[in-house]
Design a protein around this motif. Structure first.
Motif, PDB file in Angstrom:
ATOM      1  N   SER A  42       1.170  -0.990   0.322  1.00 50.48           N
ATOM      2  CA  SER A  42       0.426   0.028   0.177  1.00 50.48           C
ATOM      3  C   SER A  42       0.943   1.065   0.016  1.00 50.48           C
ATOM      4  CB  SER A  42      -1.301  -0.088   1.240  1.00 50.48           C
ATOM      5  OG  SER A  42       0.057  -0.132   2.080  1.00 50.48           O
ATOM      6  N   VAL A 345      -4.051   3.469   2.054  1.00 54.10           N
ATOM      7  CA  VAL A 345      -4.723   2.513   0.944  1.00 54.10           C
ATOM      8  C   VAL A 345      -3.498   2.834  -0.299  1.00 54.10           C
ATOM      9  CG1 VAL A 345      -6.733   2.254   1.640  1.00 54.10           C
ATOM     10  CG2 VAL A 345      -5.938   4.002   0.404  1.00 54.10           C
ATOM     11  N   SER A 346      -3.385   1.989  -1.523  1.00 54.59           N
ATOM     12  CA  SER A 346      -3.215   2.039  -2.167  1.00 54.59           C
ATOM     13  C   SER A 346      -3.971   1.911  -3.497  1.00 54.59           C
ATOM     14  CB  SER A 346      -1.931   1.078  -3.180  1.00 54.59           C
ATOM     15  OG  SER A 346      -1.704   1.695  -5.001  1.00 54.59           O
ATOM     16  N   GLU A 347      -4.602   2.884  -4.565  1.00 59.88           N
ATOM     17  CA  GLU A 347      -5.255   3.351  -6.255  1.00 59.88           C
ATOM     18  C   GLU A 347      -5.157   3.513  -7.004  1.00 59.88           C
ATOM     19  OE1 GLU A 347      -8.383   6.328  -4.874  1.00 59.88           O
ATOM     20  OE2 GLU A 347      -8.798   4.820  -2.786  1.00 59.88           O
ATOM     21  N   LEU A 348      -4.723   2.288  -7.947  1.00 58.81           N
ATOM     22  CA  LEU A 348      -4.596   2.590  -9.019  1.00 58.81           C
ATOM     23  C   LEU A 348      -3.078   2.904  -8.663  1.00 58.81           C
ATOM     24  CD1 LEU A 348      -7.387   4.385 -11.031  1.00 58.81           C
ATOM     25  CD2 LEU A 348      -6.657   1.945 -10.801  1.00 58.81           C
ATOM     26  N   THR A 350      -0.809   4.709  -6.695  1.00 55.17           N
ATOM     27  CA  THR A 350      -1.146   6.378  -6.082  1.00 55.17           C
ATOM     28  C   THR A 350      -1.549   5.306  -4.550  1.00 55.17           C
ATOM     29  OG1 THR A 350      -1.786   7.475  -7.823  1.00 55.17           O
ATOM     30  CG2 THR A 350      -1.802   8.079  -5.883  1.00 55.17           C
ATOM     31  N   THR A 351      -0.875   6.038  -3.729  1.00 54.87           N
ATOM     32  CA  THR A 351      -0.534   5.804  -1.914  1.00 54.87           C
ATOM     33  C   THR A 351      -1.305   6.820  -1.481  1.00 54.87           C
ATOM     34  OG1 THR A 351       1.241   3.801  -2.140  1.00 54.87           O
ATOM     35  CG2 THR A 351       0.849   5.731   0.255  1.00 54.87           C
ATOM     36  N   HIS A 352      -2.450   6.849  -0.558  1.00 56.11           N
ATOM     37  CA  HIS A 352      -3.097   8.296   0.021  1.00 56.11           C
ATOM     38  C   HIS A 352      -3.021   7.186   1.415  1.00 56.11           C
ATOM     39  CE1 HIS A 352      -5.244   9.446  -3.527  1.00 56.11           C
ATOM     40  NE2 HIS A 352      -5.282   7.859  -4.219  1.00 56.11           N
ATOM     41  N   ASP A 378     -11.213  -4.489   6.961  1.00 52.99           N
ATOM     42  CA  ASP A 378     -10.599  -4.163   6.062  1.00 52.99           C
ATOM     43  C   ASP A 378     -11.385  -2.238   6.228  1.00 52.99           C
ATOM     44  OD1 ASP A 378      -9.434  -2.804   4.203  1.00 52.99           O
ATOM     45  OD2 ASP A 378     -10.850  -3.508   2.415  1.00 52.99           O
ATOM     46  N   ARG A 381      -9.570   3.057   6.588  1.00 54.37           N
ATOM     47  CA  ARG A 381      -9.037   3.615   5.353  1.00 54.37           C
ATOM     48  C   ARG A 381      -9.305   4.948   5.205  1.00 54.37           C
ATOM     49  NH1 ARG A 381      -9.504  -0.349   1.514  1.00 54.37           N
ATOM     50  NH2 ARG A 381      -9.674   1.638  -0.579  1.00 54.37           N
ATOM     51  N   ASP A 384     -12.104  10.593   3.018  1.00 59.20           N
ATOM     52  CA  ASP A 384     -11.366  11.677   2.048  1.00 59.20           C
ATOM     53  C   ASP A 384     -10.345  12.983   2.080  1.00 59.20           C
ATOM     54  OD1 ASP A 384     -13.448  10.185   0.570  1.00 59.20           O
ATOM     55  OD2 ASP A 384     -15.204  11.740   0.931  1.00 59.20           O
ATOM     56  N   ARG A 387      -6.947  12.327   0.348  1.00 61.78           N
ATOM     57  CA  ARG A 387      -6.864  12.658  -1.146  1.00 61.78           C
ATOM     58  C   ARG A 387      -6.557  14.135  -1.508  1.00 61.78           C
ATOM     59  NH1 ARG A 387      -9.622   8.231   0.583  1.00 61.78           N
ATOM     60  NH2 ARG A 387      -9.167   5.954  -0.252  1.00 61.78           N
TER      61      ARG A 387
END
Length: 401
Positions: A42, A345-348, A350-352, A378, A381, A384, A387
């Motif tokens: 992540s 977390v990792s989304e596409l 990219t780490t947030h 889970d 997380r 918002d 991001r």
């Protein structure tokens, strides 16, 4: 009971990271003890590595720190926008009460070279700003010349006003302990600071044994005995020009503890000792202001998680502690404040990184669930607000580069 108020051990209270490895933009608050929680891959280690790069670049050189990571092309974030730079800002409080910040931005050049585009440091009423190897602003009447490929704080450390900043940042310790390095015969050194992989653990244990009348060693041994039943003590054993760790352990039917060298001990035992030494070590130059440990629960029995939490909590009263983890067992404590958690977390790709959302924070405050229970389902997380975009970060107090 976990500390819930800001503690004197909180050295770095805010971190901003831009375009570093998988992190596009990160702006987080840290406390005396912070758990970076997320799945494998992540980006937890990338956040910790941004701090470690700062320390490495000051102790060695920025060039060495980058080459150790494969060069600037492997450090700056890979994305569709192809950013050519990365930046880090640390807001801190020194032991004497002075607040300050240290920030730098490194840009890539063709051929794999780089330039420190901007570097800024402010502490108390003193500050400087360097751009492309030139000191463009300073509270001091005169400052030494700068270089475009080195962090200026190394040079400024010769000035009393900035020495404390350099000492604190360069003394941060980051650990990914390797049982094989601990198990092997080790070359003696001064034992001043534990190496990242634990390769000088025997020397550090010997120094601890003679510090504070042996009180630190006793505390380490007490914790180790809770993790590994039967352990009664540890000491350094010489083998010619080399050395190792020797454990004293009770064996059924024996009148006295048996002695086992490190080569005969399990990975979990060696990692546990390394973690304890990393947290409680006391260098001659003063305390280590921040210790970062990757997955301290690795190779330990889940039943040891509570002991490990107690150890982290006690150490954080004197040294700021950051740990990466994906262990629900380590977080199974209803007294763990939600502010001690940073979800990753990792989304596409990219780490947030950020605090969990308000609903989850409320559930933790009201003791409806433990953080470990939420991690199992889970539910840990980032909210918002995690991001962010690189353009939203303000790394420097001066004008934009």
């Amino acid at each position: 009971m976990f500390l819930t108020n800001p503690a004197p051990s909180t050295f770095i209270h805010r971190v901003q990271v831009k375009n570093y490895r998988s992190i596009a933009a990160c702006d987080v608050q840290l406390g005396a003890l912070t758990f970076l929680v997320g799945q494998n891959g992540s980006g937890k280690s990338n956040f910790l590595d941004a701090l470690r790069l700062t320390a490495d670049a000051l102790v060695q050189t920025l060039d060495h720190a980058l080459r150790d990571r494969g060069g600037i092309a492997e450090v700056r974030r890979r994305s569709g926008g192809h950013p050519t730079h990365f930046g880090i800002r640390l807001d801190f409080s020194l032991p004497d009460g002075q607040a300050g910040h240290y920030a730098f931005e490194v840009g890539a050049r063709q051929g794999g070279s780089f330039v420190v585009r901007v570097e800024e440091c402010g502490v108390g009423s003193h500050s400087y700003r360097v751009e492309d190897g030139n000191v463009v602003r300073s509270s001091m009447a005169t400052l030494p010349a700068a270089s475009e490929d080195r962090l200026y704080l190394v040079t400024a450390s010769g000035i009393a006003e900035f020495r404390a900043v350099y000492d604190a940042l360069s003394m941060m310790g980051f650990y990914s302990l390797n049982p094989a390095a601990v198990r092997a015969l080790q070359t003696p050194d001064r034992g001043e600071i534990l190496k990242r992989d634990g390769a000088n653990l025997a020397s550090v244990v010997e120094r601890i044994a003679h510090a504070n009348g042996g009180a630190l060693q006793q505390r380490i041994e007490e914790y180790l005995a809770q993790v590994v039943p039967g352990i009664e003590g540890v000491e350094t054993k010489k083998f010619g020009h080399m050395e190792t760790i020797e454990f004293r352990q009770r064996v059924q039917g024996a009148d006295k503890p048996w002695r086992f060298p490190a080569i005969n001990m399990s990975d979990g035992t060696l990692r546990a000792l390394g973690i304890l030494v990393a947290l409680f070590q006391k260098p001659e130059r003063g305390r280590i202001p921040l210790v970062g440990i990757e997955e301290p629960e690795a190779a330990l029995h889940p039943a040891a998680a509570g002991v490990l939490r107690d150890c982290l909590r006690e150490a954080s009263r004197n040294t700021q502690v950051i740990v990466t983890s994906h262990s629900p067992d380590l977080l199974d404590d209803r007294d763990l404040p939600e502010d001690f958690l940073l979800a990753v977390v990792s989304e596409l790709g990219t780490t947030h990184i950020g605090r969990v959302d308000e609903v989850t924070r409320s559930a933790l405050r009201e003791h409806l669930f433990t953080a470990g229970e939420l991690l199992r389902s889970d539910q840990l997380r980032p909210g918002d607000t995690a991001r962010r975009t690189p353009e939203q970060l303000r790394l420097f107090d001066g004008s934009a580069p």
